[in-house]
Design an enzyme around this catalytic site. Structure first.
Site, PDB file in Angstrom:
ATOM      1  N   SER A  68      94.034  35.563 -90.344  1.00  0.00           N
ATOM      2  CA  SER A  68      94.056  34.122 -90.097  1.00  0.00           C
ATOM      3  C   SER A  68      94.702  33.486 -91.321  1.00  0.00           C
ATOM      4  O   SER A  68      94.193  33.619 -92.432  1.00  0.00           O
ATOM      5  CB  SER A  68      92.643  33.586 -89.914  1.00  0.00           C
ATOM      6  OG  SER A  68      92.650  32.173 -90.024  1.00  0.00           O
ATOM      7  N   ARG A  69      95.820  32.836 -91.113  1.00  0.00           N
ATOM      8  CA  ARG A  69      96.544  32.278 -92.265  1.00  0.00           C
ATOM      9  C   ARG A  69      95.832  31.059 -92.847  1.00  0.00           C
ATOM     10  O   ARG A  69      96.142  30.608 -93.940  1.00  0.00           O
ATOM     11  CB  ARG A  69      97.969  31.897 -91.854  1.00  0.00           C
ATOM     12  CG  ARG A  69      98.764  33.089 -91.370  1.00  0.00           C
ATOM     13  CD  ARG A  69     100.205  32.735 -91.116  1.00  0.00           C
ATOM     14  NE  ARG A  69     100.791  33.642 -90.122  1.00  0.00           N
ATOM     15  CZ  ARG A  69     102.091  33.765 -89.912  1.00  0.00           C
ATOM     16  NH1 ARG A  69     102.952  33.059 -90.607  1.00  0.00           N
ATOM     17  NH2 ARG A  69     102.558  34.597 -88.996  1.00  0.00           N
ATOM     18  N   VAL A  70      94.898  30.521 -92.101  1.00  0.00           N
ATOM     19  CA  VAL A  70      94.119  29.390 -92.620  1.00  0.00           C
ATOM     20  C   VAL A  70      92.998  29.936 -93.506  1.00  0.00           C
ATOM     21  O   VAL A  70      92.688  29.371 -94.547  1.00  0.00           O
ATOM     22  CB  VAL A  70      93.561  28.542 -91.460  1.00  0.00           C
ATOM     23  CG1 VAL A  70      92.531  27.541 -91.944  1.00  0.00           C
ATOM     24  CG2 VAL A  70      94.697  27.835 -90.759  1.00  0.00           C
ATOM     25  N   ASP A 100      99.481  30.810 -86.458  1.00  0.00           N
ATOM     26  CA  ASP A 100      98.887  30.864 -87.798  1.00  0.00           C
ATOM     27  C   ASP A 100      97.960  32.056 -87.943  1.00  0.00           C
ATOM     28  O   ASP A 100      96.936  31.976 -88.606  1.00  0.00           O
ATOM     29  CB  ASP A 100      98.091  29.569 -88.057  1.00  0.00           C
ATOM     30  CG  ASP A 100      98.917  28.334 -87.836  1.00  0.00           C
ATOM     31  OD1 ASP A 100      98.405  27.379 -87.216  1.00  0.00           O
ATOM     32  OD2 ASP A 100     100.069  28.322 -88.265  1.00  0.00           O
TER      33      ASP A 100
END
Lengths: 188, 507
Positions: free
Chosen positions: B367-369, B342
């Site tokens: 950071s894909r979050v 992620d």
């Protein structure tokens, strides 16, 4: 014998004892299959006995293949040995006649399987009594659903009790095995 | 202190409970053995990943089931195994001990202790390989996991249950980031502090010893486990190590606790798997890796997740490490793992050598979050930081040609230089979130613009000391509120102005 050679011998034995493409195995009754397997095994054993005196010559690489095949045919006359002779000829052509003995041993296992016989090798500290042998054969027959035949070997290594090897299984009732299991239980 | 009588009593008890019955097991025979791989004839009922036992007690695991034989990897030394040796099926898949007894210990991938602190009394075992939790068992990642590193927590925030890759060339600080992340967890309250698991795959024993000592010195071993399969170990143990570590972490996760697991590094893991696959005669693919090398890592990393409240709300956060060669992120294994995780933290060697440490390339790191895993306070101060730094980097390249710049560009350059300096951080000095917020506030609001660049870090350290000495409630208030309201901002400005006056007069 190398493991690879043993594997080859198994393949030859499986091919020799199979029914070929013409007759699917499901169309053969168990009794017929057992009879046929026993006959083929017997034929192979007769061939093995017949070629035994000439084996050193037949396995010599410098002897031409044509000559080896001639010797083979002369040593094994008779129509009932045709299939066994074909196997031996194949082994000669591929230079693997040395596998004949191991192939025969593997054929014996396949014949036992077809006949519903389970051969168990029992290693014990002391010789089995008749009652013990009979009891073991009964128990193994009940477990496997086949007729069990027990052969007994004596070994001091087991310390006491016995171990029975049969059909890819090992029943370990030796004192050595129990001590090993106790050791594992204590140390883990 | 265990007394000899107690040991005798334990052994006597075990002997009394022992039932001396016979054992029936399926038996095979070793056909050939070498290079950690054994081919076994028989064992027709064996299944993949089943544990088998060779004569002499050496364990093995079934990896190939073929027509005439079974391919096993030997979990230990194969020098004692001979052709014709008997091999027994155990009827169970490989399991490792799990539970609180492992915390503070250094173990091998089979769960055997390596730290000389005695046997591990783990009450439970878990299979090493399991299927990852499904969609319904999970919930989105929302809670932050703080690494204590300003550059990461501000611009590449990690959440609990996320997979964030740490990728870079050798000697760029990948392990340092991982170790700092572990050390920083000591700042977390005990109830929510994650259990940290450091899985060392193919590392030097001296490196692992150094990591263990560092964690011990910083009080981090109280909540950490180290699983190590060093470079000298067989490839089978290197292959197993991350799965064993993950199984140990899952025990805590499914009991409602949080876990941080670091796989250092998966490049060596892939190489060990390649070695085993080639010896098992599996067909080689690209770069001689087997065809299922993607699955090797995907099934491992998918086990990291945030569980739903119904399942206890625990989480397993994974920080896999990948080593690149010559900064090539387009190679096979790096691209595989990038597509699984992620986000990634990309470390560059030229940044490292120019003194920017941690050498995080914030342009490529992601950071894909994202902000979901950041506290509001951090979002407030770090919101524009990545963009500002990107603009600064462009301007800096432009300014190298010596062209005249307007005032706003010069101001931007000045600000960027100070921010880059401020984002530098010493090793083993993780910062609490509230400290990061305070320091970043000073930087992004321009309070550092009149501080000389070489003095920025000294200013930062002095500012934090001043806050702790003279305004002891400020940082705890930021930590409690998790956001900067008008009052907190005003207090921060007061402290900064006061300290800056003093600092400038002294320097």
């Amino acid at each position: 014998m190398k493991a690879s050679e043993r594997t080859l011998a198994r393949r030859y034995a499986a091919a020799y004892m199979s029914y070929g493409t013409g007759t699917p195995s499901r169309m053969v009754s168990p009794a017929d299959a057992a009879g046929e397997s026993a006959a083929r095994l017997e034929a192979l054993r007769r061939l093995e006995r017949a070629v035994a005196p000439a084996l050193p010559l037949l396995t010599r690489p410098l002897v031409p293949v044509r000559l080896k095949l001639e010797i083979l045919e002369k040593a094994c006359p008779g129509k009932d040995l045709v299939r066994a002779l074909a196997l031996a000829a194949l082994l000669v052509r591929t230079g693997r006649l040395g596998l004949l003995g191991e192939t025969a041993a593997q054929c014996a296992l396949l014949a036992d399987e077809a006949a519903g016989v389970l051969r168990a090798e029992v290693t014990s500290r002391y010789p089995l009594s008749d009652a013990e042998r009979a009891g073991l054969e009964k128990a193994l027959s009940a477990f496997s659903g086949r007729k069990a035949v027990v052969s007994n070997t004596i070994s001091e290594k087991v310390l006491g009790g016995f171990e029975a090897g049969f059909g890819g299984f090992l029943l370990d009732a030796t004192l050595l095995g129990r001590l090993a299991r106790l050791r594992k239980k204590i140390t883990t | 202190m265990i007394r000899p009588e107690e040991i005798t009593d334990i052994i006597k008890g075990k002997i009394e409970k022992f039932v001396p019955d016979s054992e029936l097991s399926e038996l095979g025979q070793v056909l050939q053995v070498g290079d950690g791989i054994a081919r076994v004839y028989g064992l027709s009922g064996a299944v993949i990943n089943e544990l088998v036992e060779f004569e002499g007690g050496v364990a093995g695991m079934v990896l190939n089931v073929e027509r005439e034989n079974v391919g096993c990897v030997v979990m230990g030394s194969d020098s004692q195994i001979r052709e014709g040796d008997r091999v027994k099926r155990t009827g169970r898949v490989l399991e490792v001990p799990v539970g609180d007894a492992l915390i503070g210990r250094v173990v091998d991938p089979l769960g055997n202790p390596l730290d000389g602190k005695g046997p591990i009394a783990a009450g439970k075992r878990r299979p090493v390989e399991i299927i990852a939790p499904g969609v319904v068992a999970r919930q989105p990642v929302r809670e932050p996991l703080s690494t204590g590193i300003k550059a990461i927590d501000s611009m590449v925030p990690i959440g609990r249950g996320q997979r964030e890759l740490i990728i870079g060339d050798r000697q760029t600080g990948k392990t340092a980031i991982a170790v700092d992340a572990i050390i920083n967890q000591r700042n977390e309250p005990k109830e929510t502090r994650p259990i940290c698991i450091y899985v060392a795959i193919g590392q030097k024993e001296s490196t692992v010893a150094r990591v263990a000592r560092t964690l011990e010195e910083n009080g981090a071993m109280e909540y950490s486990i180290i699983v190590t399969a060093a470079a000298a170990k067989p490839a089978s143990l290197l292959y197993l190590a991350p799965y064993s570590g993950c199984a140990m972490g899952e025990e805590f996760m499914w009991n409602g606790r949080h876990v941080l697991i670091i796989y250092d590094d998966l490049s060596k893991h892939a190489q060990a798997y390649r070695q085993m696959s080639l010896l098992l005669r599996r067909p080689p693919g690209r770069e001689a890796y087997p065809g299922d090398v993607f699955y090797l890592h995907s099934r491992l990393l998918e086990r990291a997740c945030k569980l739903s409240s119904k399942n206890g709300g625990g989480s397993l956060t994974a920080l896999p490490v990948i080593e690149t060669q010559a900064n090539d992120v387009t190679a096979y294994i790096p691209t595989n793992v990038i597509s699984i995780t992620d986000g990634q933290i990309y470390l560059e060697s030229n940044l490292f050598h120019s003194g920017i440490r941690p050498a995080v390339n914030v342009g490529v790191s992601v950071s894909r979050v994202g902000g979901s895993a950041q506290s509001k306070g951090m979002r407030q101060v770090a919101g524009r930081l990545r963009l500002d730094l990107a603009q600064y980097n462009e301007l800096a390249a432009f300014a190298q040609f010596g062209s005249d710049l307007d005032k706003s560009s010069l101001d931007q350059l000045k600000r960027g230089q100070r921010m880059v300096e401020m984002l530098k951080q010493d090793q083993y000095r993780p910062m609490a979130t509230e400290e990061q917020i305070a320091v970043l506030f000073a930087g992004v609001r321009g309070h550092l613009d009149d501080i000389e660049v070489p003095l920025v870090r000294r200013f930062e350290a002095g500012l934090l000391d001043r806050m702790k000495e003279k305004y002891p409630k400020l940082l705890p208030d930021i930590a409690e509120k998790k956001a900067l309201d008008a009052d907190l901002e005003a207090r921060l400005v007061t402290v900064i102005d006061e300290f800056k006056k003093e600092f400038l007069s002294r320097n």
